[in-house]
Design a protein around this motif. Structure first.
Motif, PDB file in Angstrom:
ATOM      1  N   GLY A   1      -7.849 -22.815  -6.083  1.00 48.04           N
ATOM      2  CA  GLY A   1      -7.246 -23.647  -7.105  1.00 48.04           C
ATOM      3  C   GLY A   1      -7.341 -25.144  -6.897  1.00 48.04           C
ATOM      4  O   GLY A   1      -7.072 -25.905  -7.826  1.00 48.04           O
ATOM      5  N   PHE A   2      -7.714 -25.601  -5.700  1.00 46.11           N
ATOM      6  CA  PHE A   2      -7.752 -27.048  -5.467  1.00 46.11           C
ATOM      7  C   PHE A   2      -9.088 -27.663  -5.874  1.00 46.11           C
ATOM      8  O   PHE A   2      -9.124 -28.749  -6.426  1.00 46.11           O
ATOM      9  CB  PHE A   2      -7.462 -27.349  -3.991  1.00 46.11           C
ATOM     10  N   HIS A   3     -10.194 -26.996  -5.553  1.00 42.69           N
ATOM     11  CA  HIS A   3     -11.501 -27.512  -5.976  1.00 42.69           C
ATOM     12  C   HIS A   3     -12.021 -26.758  -7.188  1.00 42.69           C
ATOM     13  O   HIS A   3     -12.866 -27.271  -7.935  1.00 42.69           O
ATOM     14  CB  HIS A   3     -12.527 -27.421  -4.835  1.00 42.69           C
ATOM     15  N   ALA A   4     -11.529 -25.554  -7.394  1.00 43.25           N
ATOM     16  CA  ALA A   4     -11.959 -24.702  -8.499  1.00 43.25           C
ATOM     17  C   ALA A   4     -11.039 -23.492  -8.542  1.00 43.25           C
ATOM     18  O   ALA A   4     -10.237 -23.264  -7.639  1.00 43.25           O
ATOM     19  CB  ALA A   4     -13.411 -24.254  -8.314  1.00 43.25           C
ATOM     20  N   GLY A   5     -11.190 -22.701  -9.607  1.00 40.24           N
ATOM     21  CA  GLY A   5     -10.364 -21.509  -9.743  1.00 40.24           C
ATOM     22  C   GLY A   5      -9.008 -21.817 -10.353  1.00 40.24           C
ATOM     23  O   GLY A   5      -8.568 -22.966 -10.383  1.00 40.24           O
ATOM     24  N   ASP A   6      -8.377 -20.794 -10.863  1.00 37.72           N
ATOM     25  CA  ASP A   6      -7.010 -20.896 -11.374  1.00 37.72           C
ATOM     26  C   ASP A   6      -6.339 -19.544 -11.134  1.00 37.72           C
ATOM     27  O   ASP A   6      -6.994 -18.594 -10.688  1.00 37.72           O
ATOM     28  CB  ASP A   6      -6.989 -21.314 -12.856  1.00 37.72           C
ATOM     29  N   PRO A   7      -5.040 -19.405 -11.396  1.00 39.51           N
ATOM     30  CA  PRO A   7      -4.355 -18.146 -11.068  1.00 39.51           C
ATOM     31  C   PRO A   7      -4.972 -16.905 -11.713  1.00 39.51           C
ATOM     32  O   PRO A   7      -5.091 -15.861 -11.069  1.00 39.51           O
ATOM     33  CB  PRO A   7      -2.932 -18.388 -11.576  1.00 39.51           C
ATOM     34  N   LEU A   8      -5.372 -17.014 -12.973  1.00 40.09           N
ATOM     35  CA  LEU A   8      -5.954 -15.859 -13.650  1.00 40.09           C
ATOM     36  C   LEU A   8      -7.323 -15.514 -13.079  1.00 40.09           C
ATOM     37  O   LEU A   8      -7.634 -14.337 -12.855  1.00 40.09           O
ATOM     38  CB  LEU A   8      -6.062 -16.130 -15.155  1.00 40.09           C
ATOM     39  N   VAL A   9      -8.138 -16.531 -12.829  1.00 42.38           N
ATOM     40  CA  VAL A   9      -9.459 -16.307 -12.225  1.00 42.38           C
ATOM     41  C   VAL A   9      -9.302 -15.679 -10.844  1.00 42.38           C
ATOM     42  O   VAL A   9     -10.045 -14.768 -10.471  1.00 42.38           O
ATOM     43  CB  VAL A   9     -10.251 -17.627 -12.139  1.00 42.38           C
ATOM     44  N   MET A  10      -8.302 -16.151 -10.085  1.00 44.36           N
ATOM     45  CA  MET A  10      -8.059 -15.603  -8.755  1.00 44.36           C
ATOM     46  C   MET A  10      -7.733 -14.115  -8.841  1.00 44.36           C
ATOM     47  O   MET A  10      -8.276 -13.296  -8.082  1.00 44.36           O
ATOM     48  CB  MET A  10      -6.908 -16.355  -8.078  1.00 44.36           C
ATOM     49  N   GLN A  11      -6.868 -13.753  -9.769  1.00 42.80           N
ATOM     50  CA  GLN A  11      -6.497 -12.341  -9.941  1.00 42.80           C
ATOM     51  C   GLN A  11      -7.711 -11.495 -10.316  1.00 42.80           C
ATOM     52  O   GLN A  11      -7.928 -10.417  -9.758  1.00 42.80           O
ATOM     53  CB  GLN A  11      -5.428 -12.205 -11.017  1.00 42.80           C
ATOM     54  N   LYS A  12      -8.499 -11.980 -11.257  1.00 45.58           N
ATOM     55  CA  LYS A  12      -9.669 -11.231 -11.711  1.00 45.58           C
ATOM     56  C   LYS A  12     -10.693 -11.057 -10.591  1.00 45.58           C
ATOM     57  O   LYS A  12     -11.296  -9.990 -10.435  1.00 45.58           O
ATOM     58  CB  LYS A  12     -10.316 -11.941 -12.902  1.00 45.58           C
ATOM     59  N   THR A  13     -10.886 -12.109  -9.784  1.00 45.07           N
ATOM     60  CA  THR A  13     -11.861 -12.043  -8.701  1.00 45.07           C
ATOM     61  C   THR A  13     -11.394 -11.097  -7.603  1.00 45.07           C
ATOM     62  O   THR A  13     -12.192 -10.338  -7.035  1.00 45.07           O
ATOM     63  CB  THR A  13     -12.129 -13.443  -8.135  1.00 45.07           C
ATOM     64  N   LEU A  14     -10.119 -11.140  -7.293  1.00 44.25           N
ATOM     65  CA  LEU A  14      -9.560 -10.216  -6.299  1.00 44.25           C
ATOM     66  C   LEU A  14      -9.693  -8.771  -6.773  1.00 44.25           C
ATOM     67  O   LEU A  14     -10.033  -7.878  -5.989  1.00 44.25           O
ATOM     68  CB  LEU A  14      -8.089 -10.543  -6.041  1.00 44.25           C
ATOM     69  N   ALA A  15      -9.437  -8.527  -8.053  1.00 36.83           N
ATOM     70  CA  ALA A  15      -9.569  -7.176  -8.598  1.00 36.83           C
ATOM     71  C   ALA A  15     -11.017  -6.705  -8.521  1.00 36.83           C
ATOM     72  O   ALA A  15     -11.291  -5.533  -8.210  1.00 36.83           O
ATOM     73  CB  ALA A  15      -9.083  -7.151 -10.049  1.00 36.83           C
ATOM     74  N   LEU A  16     -11.944  -7.624  -8.786  1.00 34.52           N
ATOM     75  CA  LEU A  16     -13.369  -7.296  -8.718  1.00 34.52           C
ATOM     76  C   LEU A  16     -13.779  -6.965  -7.284  1.00 34.52           C
ATOM     77  O   LEU A  16     -14.535  -6.017  -7.042  1.00 34.52           O
ATOM     78  CB  LEU A  16     -14.173  -8.478  -9.254  1.00 34.52           C
ATOM     79  N   ALA A  17     -13.268  -7.738  -6.334  1.00 31.28           N
ATOM     80  CA  ALA A  17     -13.559  -7.472  -4.926  1.00 31.28           C
ATOM     81  C   ALA A  17     -12.995  -6.120  -4.498  1.00 31.28           C
ATOM     82  O   ALA A  17     -13.662  -5.346  -3.803  1.00 31.28           O
ATOM     83  CB  ALA A  17     -12.978  -8.589  -4.057  1.00 31.28           C
ATOM     84  N   LYS A  18     -11.783  -5.838  -4.920  1.00 26.12           N
ATOM     85  CA  LYS A  18     -11.152  -4.566  -4.574  1.00 26.12           C
ATOM     86  C   LYS A  18     -11.950  -3.391  -5.134  1.00 26.12           C
ATOM     87  O   LYS A  18     -12.173  -2.391  -4.437  1.00 26.12           O
ATOM     88  CB  LYS A  18      -9.723  -4.534  -5.108  1.00 26.12           C
ATOM     89  N   ALA A  19     -12.424  -3.518  -6.359  1.00 26.08           N
ATOM     90  CA  ALA A  19     -13.183  -2.446  -7.000  1.00 26.08           C
ATOM     91  C   ALA A  19     -14.510  -2.184  -6.303  1.00 26.08           C
ATOM     92  O   ALA A  19     -15.034  -1.065  -6.342  1.00 26.08           O
ATOM     93  CB  ALA A  19     -13.419  -2.781  -8.472  1.00 26.08           C
ATOM     94  N   ASN A  20     -15.047  -3.220  -5.643  1.00 26.64           N
ATOM     95  CA  ASN A  20     -16.350  -3.091  -4.981  1.00 26.64           C
ATOM     96  C   ASN A  20     -16.231  -2.986  -3.458  1.00 26.64           C
ATOM     97  O   ASN A  20     -17.241  -3.066  -2.758  1.00 26.64           O
ATOM     98  CB  ASN A  20     -17.229  -4.281  -5.351  1.00 26.64           C
ATOM     99  N   ASN A  21     -14.999  -2.808  -2.962  1.00 27.40           N
ATOM    100  CA  ASN A  21     -14.757  -2.685  -1.511  1.00 27.40           C
ATOM    101  C   ASN A  21     -15.326  -3.865  -0.730  1.00 27.40           C
ATOM    102  O   ASN A  21     -15.945  -3.699   0.327  1.00 27.40           O
ATOM    103  CB  ASN A  21     -15.346  -1.372  -0.984  1.00 27.40           C
ATOM    104  N   VAL A  22     -15.121  -5.058  -1.259  1.00 26.27           N
ATOM    105  CA  VAL A  22     -15.602  -6.283  -0.638  1.00 26.27           C
ATOM    106  C   VAL A  22     -14.447  -6.980   0.079  1.00 26.27           C
ATOM    107  O   VAL A  22     -13.354  -7.122  -0.477  1.00 26.27           O
ATOM    108  CB  VAL A  22     -16.214  -7.225  -1.699  1.00 26.27           C
ATOM    109  N   SER A  23     -14.673  -7.417   1.314  1.00 26.44           N
ATOM    110  CA  SER A  23     -13.660  -8.143   2.069  1.00 26.44           C
ATOM    111  C   SER A  23     -13.398  -9.497   1.416  1.00 26.44           C
ATOM    112  O   SER A  23     -14.300 -10.103   0.820  1.00 26.44           O
ATOM    113  CB  SER A  23     -14.105  -8.370   3.511  1.00 26.44           C
ATOM    114  N   VAL A  24     -12.173  -9.981   1.573  1.00 29.27           N
ATOM    115  CA  VAL A  24     -11.764 -11.196   0.873  1.00 29.27           C
ATOM    116  C   VAL A  24     -11.381 -12.294   1.858  1.00 29.27           C
ATOM    117  O   VAL A  24     -10.679 -12.061   2.843  1.00 29.27           O
ATOM    118  CB  VAL A  24     -10.568 -10.900  -0.052  1.00 29.27           C
ATOM    119  N   GLY A  25     -11.869 -13.509   1.578  1.00 30.43           N
ATOM    120  CA  GLY A  25     -11.509 -14.679   2.364  1.00 30.43           C
ATOM    121  C   GLY A  25     -11.024 -15.793   1.463  1.00 30.43           C
ATOM    122  O   GLY A  25     -11.441 -15.898   0.309  1.00 30.43           O
TER     123      GLY A  25
END
Length: 241
Positions: free
Chosen positions: A34-58
């Motif tokens: 959220g500081f250089h890019a992203g917003d709360p909704l984008v963050m949620q959507k990206t996390l959901a996408l990572a979870k669906a694809n079994n991708v580790s999150v940083g």
């Protein structure tokens, strides 16, 4: 060697990156906070996408610079840097936890990443932020000939380091990335795949002047902000298995 990519960098009506096409091919997603890019909704959507694809999150924290996409250095005190990094990590960690996703590491973005590599005080502030966090998180930084020094420094703060290499960037003889202002700084697809193959098979890259540079690499950064980039990621995935 794993594949990582900077994702979740859209903001409001502005779209950055092809996250849905990239996610199936990578192992680690560095998600904007959220500081250089992203917003709360984008963050949620990206996390959901990572979870669906079994991708580790940083977490992918940057300077507070939406206008400049975090690519401009901002002079901060150590206290400010610690607070800025902690704030962003806590934001994505909280959202991830509420979605059943575990945050595993931190990779600073843009100018903050570059400053971390060039300035020991900036690096120490980031290490302090991770050390003071309520649970362990790994720090992803550039794998250079100084990686042993960086790991020893991080161990003083009980922080584990992940060494990162770049698929599409040319290396100078000192192990630093060649400045984008110089010709040949960014590889075309042919050179990029050759560099990935060399990293995979020999654990090294060939520098601008033809020297061989050995690198201890845990993760390889790929970029997928256009269709050609996504196609390259698919080819890299096949190369490293």
């Amino acid at each position: 060697m794993k594949l990582n990519c900077d994702l979740g960098e859209s903001f409001g009506n502005w779209t950055m990156g092809l996250d849905e096409q990239v996610m199936p091919h990578i192992d680690q997603a560095n998600i904007a906070c959220g500081f250089h890019a992203g917003d709360p909704l984008v963050m949620q959507k990206t996390l959901a996408l990572a979870k669906a694809n079994n991708v580790s999150v940083g977490a992918h924290p940057g300077y507070p610079d939406l206008v400049g996409f975090g690519r401009r250095s901002i002079k901060c005190s150590s206290e400010e840097l610690i607070a800025i990094v902690t704030y962003q990590i806590a934001a994505i960690d909280g959202v991830a936890k509420s979605m059943g996703v575990e945050l595993e590491y931190v990779k600073p973005h843009g100018a903050l990443y570059n400053d971390m590599m060039a300035n020991s005080q900036v690096r120490e502030s980031i290490l302090l932020a991770l050390s003071n966090y309520y649970r362990p998180l790994k720090l992803m930084l550039q794998a250079t000939p100084d990686i042993a020094h960086h790991k020893a420094h991080a161990e003083c703060f009980q922080v584990e380091v992940l060494g990162e290499a770049f698929a599409d960037r040319c290396y100078d003889d000192d192990g630093k990335l060649l400045s984008r202002s110089k010709a040949g700084a960014v590889h075309n697809k042919e050179k990029m795949l050759a560099q990935v193959k060399q990293l995979k098979e020999q654990g090294s890259v060939t520098t601008l002047n033809g020297n061989t540079l050995t690198l201890a690499v845990d993760s390889l950064c790929v970029h997928g902000d256009n269709i050609e980039g996504v196609q390259s990621i698919e080819a890299i995935r096949e190369l490293i298995g």
